[in-house]
Scaffold this motif. Sequence first.
Motif, mmCIF file in Angstrom:
data_model
loop_
_atom_site.group_PDB
_atom_site.id
_atom_site.type_symbol
_atom_site.label_atom_id
_atom_site.label_comp_id
_atom_site.label_asym_id
_atom_site.label_seq_id
_atom_site.Cartn_x
_atom_site.Cartn_y
_atom_site.Cartn_z
ATOM 1 N N GLY A 25 -4.339 10.054 15.389
ATOM 2 C CA GLY A 25 -5.123 9.389 14.353
ATOM 3 C C GLY A 25 -4.187 8.751 13.363
ATOM 4 O O GLY A 25 -3.079 9.239 13.150
ATOM 5 N N ASN A 26 -4.609 7.660 12.808
ATOM 6 C CA ASN A 26 -3.747 7.004 11.835
ATOM 7 C C ASN A 26 -4.537 6.684 10.577
ATOM 8 O O ASN A 26 -4.362 5.653 9.965
ATOM 9 N N TYR A 27 -5.427 7.575 10.214
ATOM 10 C CA TYR A 27 -6.153 7.396 8.964
ATOM 11 C C TYR A 27 -5.276 7.866 7.806
ATOM 12 O O TYR A 27 -4.222 8.473 8.009
ATOM 13 N N LEU A 28 -5.759 7.593 6.618
ATOM 14 C CA LEU A 28 -4.957 7.869 5.423
ATOM 15 C C LEU A 28 -4.481 9.327 5.362
ATOM 16 O O LEU A 28 -3.324 9.591 5.039
ATOM 17 N N ALA A 29 -5.363 10.264 5.688
ATOM 18 C CA ALA A 29 -4.967 11.676 5.623
ATOM 19 C C ALA A 29 -3.923 12.010 6.691
ATOM 20 O O ALA A 29 -3.033 12.829 6.463
ATOM 21 N N ASP A 30 -4.013 11.354 7.842
ATOM 22 C CA ASP A 30 -3.022 11.576 8.898
ATOM 23 C C ASP A 30 -1.651 11.093 8.424
ATOM 24 O O ASP A 30 -0.638 11.752 8.646
ATOM 25 N N ARG A 31 -1.658 9.928 7.786
ATOM 26 C CA ARG A 31 -0.383 9.401 7.284
ATOM 27 C C ARG A 31 0.175 10.311 6.192
ATOM 28 O O ARG A 31 1.379 10.560 6.128
ATOM 29 N N HIS A 32 -0.718 10.826 5.347
ATOM 30 C CA HIS A 32 -0.247 11.750 4.311
ATOM 31 C C HIS A 32 0.355 13.008 4.932
ATOM 32 O O HIS A 32 1.326 13.558 4.426
ATOM 33 N N ALA A 33 -0.222 13.454 6.034
ATOM 34 C CA ALA A 33 0.327 14.631 6.717
ATOM 35 C C ALA A 33 1.751 14.347 7.176
ATOM 36 O O ALA A 33 2.639 15.193 7.062
ATOM 37 N N GLN A 34 1.979 13.123 7.660
ATOM 38 C CA GLN A 34 3.341 12.744 8.071
ATOM 39 C C GLN A 34 4.293 12.717 6.883
ATOM 40 O O GLN A 34 5.488 12.902 7.038
ATOM 41 N N TRP A 35 3.731 12.469 5.701
ATOM 42 C CA TRP A 35 4.556 12.465 4.493
ATOM 43 C C TRP A 35 4.596 13.851 3.858
ATOM 44 O O TRP A 35 4.938 14.013 2.688
ATOM 45 N N LYS A 50 -15.977 17.760 1.027
ATOM 46 C CA LYS A 50 -16.255 16.445 0.445
ATOM 47 C C LYS A 50 -14.974 15.765 -0.025
ATOM 48 O O LYS A 50 -13.901 16.379 -0.015
ATOM 49 N N ALA A 51 -15.117 14.526 -0.444
ATOM 50 C CA ALA A 51 -13.960 13.740 -0.866
ATOM 51 C C ALA A 51 -13.293 14.352 -2.090
ATOM 52 O O ALA A 51 -13.972 14.846 -2.987
ATOM 53 N N PRO A 52 -11.960 14.326 -2.143
ATOM 54 C CA PRO A 52 -11.251 14.772 -3.341
ATOM 55 C C PRO A 52 -11.590 13.866 -4.521
ATOM 56 O O PRO A 52 -11.883 12.695 -4.335
ATOM 57 N N LYS A 53 -11.549 14.446 -5.703
ATOM 58 C CA LYS A 53 -11.756 13.650 -6.926
ATOM 59 C C LYS A 53 -10.472 12.885 -7.251
ATOM 60 O O LYS A 53 -9.382 13.271 -6.845
ATOM 61 N N MET A 54 -10.633 11.845 -8.049
ATOM 62 C CA MET A 54 -9.497 10.955 -8.310
ATOM 63 C C MET A 54 -8.319 11.644 -8.995
ATOM 64 O O MET A 54 -7.181 11.235 -8.827
ATOM 65 N N ASP A 55 -8.577 12.702 -9.773
ATOM 66 C CA ASP A 55 -7.444 13.342 -10.469
ATOM 67 C C ASP A 55 -6.430 13.911 -9.482
ATOM 68 O O ASP A 55 -5.232 13.929 -9.745
ATOM 69 N N LYS A 56 -6.926 14.352 -8.316
ATOM 70 C CA LYS A 56 -6.024 14.847 -7.270
ATOM 71 C C LYS A 56 -5.105 13.731 -6.780
ATOM 72 O O LYS A 56 -3.898 13.915 -6.637
ATOM 73 N N CYS A 57 -5.673 12.589 -6.524
ATOM 74 C CA CYS A 57 -4.900 11.455 -6.007
ATOM 75 C C CYS A 57 -3.927 10.961 -7.078
ATOM 76 O O CYS A 57 -2.773 10.664 -6.788
ATOM 77 N N LEU A 58 -4.432 10.896 -8.308
ATOM 78 C CA LEU A 58 -3.616 10.330 -9.386
ATOM 79 C C LEU A 58 -2.422 11.213 -9.724
ATOM 80 O O LEU A 58 -1.436 10.741 -10.286
ATOM 81 N N LYS A 94 -10.657 6.133 2.463
ATOM 82 C CA LYS A 94 -11.217 7.281 3.166
ATOM 83 C C LYS A 94 -10.074 8.119 3.709
ATOM 84 O O LYS A 94 -8.971 7.614 3.933
ATOM 85 N N GLY A 95 -10.325 9.392 3.918
ATOM 86 C CA GLY A 95 -9.264 10.259 4.405
ATOM 87 C C GLY A 95 -9.168 10.266 5.917
ATOM 88 O O GLY A 95 -8.087 10.243 6.496
ATOM 89 N N HIS A 96 -10.348 10.316 6.553
ATOM 90 C CA HIS A 96 -10.367 10.625 7.980
ATOM 91 C C HIS A 96 -11.217 9.647 8.775
ATOM 92 O O HIS A 96 -11.683 9.946 9.861
ATOM 93 N N LYS A 97 -11.462 8.508 8.171
ATOM 94 C CA LYS A 97 -12.201 7.453 8.869
ATOM 95 C C LYS A 97 -11.783 6.123 8.267
ATOM 96 O O LYS A 97 -10.992 6.093 7.313
ATOM 97 N N ALA A 98 -12.310 5.040 8.803
ATOM 98 C CA ALA A 98 -11.900 3.713 8.351
ATOM 99 C C ALA A 98 -12.250 3.513 6.874
ATOM 100 O O ALA A 98 -13.314 3.929 6.428
#
Length: 114
Positions: A25-35, A50-58, A94-98
């Motif tokens: 898979g090459n979705y955003l979460a997959d790429r983050h796993a590689q990082w 459910k989706a993480p809230k923005m404070d986690k990402c920020l 999205k983390g795990h889809k397009a």
Amino acid sequence: MMKMNLLASVLVAAGFTFVTSALAGNYLADRHAQWDVKCAQCHVEKVPSKAPKMDKCLRCHGGSYEELAKASTGKHLNPHYTHQGDKECAVCHKGHKAPEFFCNDCHKFKVQVP
Ligand code: HEC
Ligand code: HEC
Ligand code: HEC
Ligand code: HEC
């Protein structure tokens, strides 16, 4: 000759798509796993639902929408500074889809969301 080259590049492009989508898979979460980003660095729940809230990402991405937007200026359109205000990241990323560029509910921007 032109035609052959065109056909060859179409085949290469198609083959590439096939190979990448056949991988884990090459979705955003997959790429983050590689990082080396762990599930829990995005999700608060032990079993995410459910989706993480923005404070986690920020926490890793600039600290605020303002900083994020600064880093994105200079591109043809700043997706992080708009008349829609500070949306949750997962509205587009999205983390795990397009991903989805929700702005195009109303507009027709040619924009790729990573
Ligand atoms: C623990 C730190 C961390 C967290 C939490 C995190 N990221 Fe990232 N993110 C990274 C790293 C590291 C990269 C790769 C290097 C870079 O582009 O800065 C990255 C890259 C990205 C990219 C560029 C993607 C690409 O393929 O080039 C996007 C978009 C992104 N993150 C969005 C998010 C969103 C949305 C969230 C929350 C749901 C999030 N990140 C949470 C660390 C994090
Ligand atoms: C309206 C949709 C949308 C929302 C909401 C959104 N993004 Fe983005 N994001 C984009 C698009 C589109 C790009 C690609 C920008 C480009 O390549 O010109 C992008 C790119 C990125 C990148 C790659 C670096 C860059 O600036 O190009 C990171 C990191 C990122 N976003 C993080 C976030 C985080 C964190 C949030 C929430 C705080 C967020 N985004 C909210 C649409 C969005
Ligand atoms: C870069 C941040 C990020 C990382 C890392 C991440 N996720 Fe997610 N996850 C998201 C986002 C964004 C969503 C909401 C959109 C979606 O479903 O793709 C989500 C949604 C989910 C959902 C709910 C899906 C649904 O149907 O709504 C589950 C379950 C989940 N993640 C599990 C995991 C697990 C397990 C890991 C670690 C292997 C993980 N996630 C790593 C960002 C991340
Ligand atoms: C519910 C519909 C709707 C959504 C969703 C929406 N827009 Fe708009 N947008 C409009 C309308 C209406 C206008 C004003 C009329 C016009 O100029 O087309 C506008 C104007 C704009 C303009 C030009 C005027 C200005 O203020 O600079 C830009 C750029 C823009 N929108 C970007 C975005 C982006 C980026 C998103 C996603 C974050 C977005 N829009 C989401 C309806 C929407």
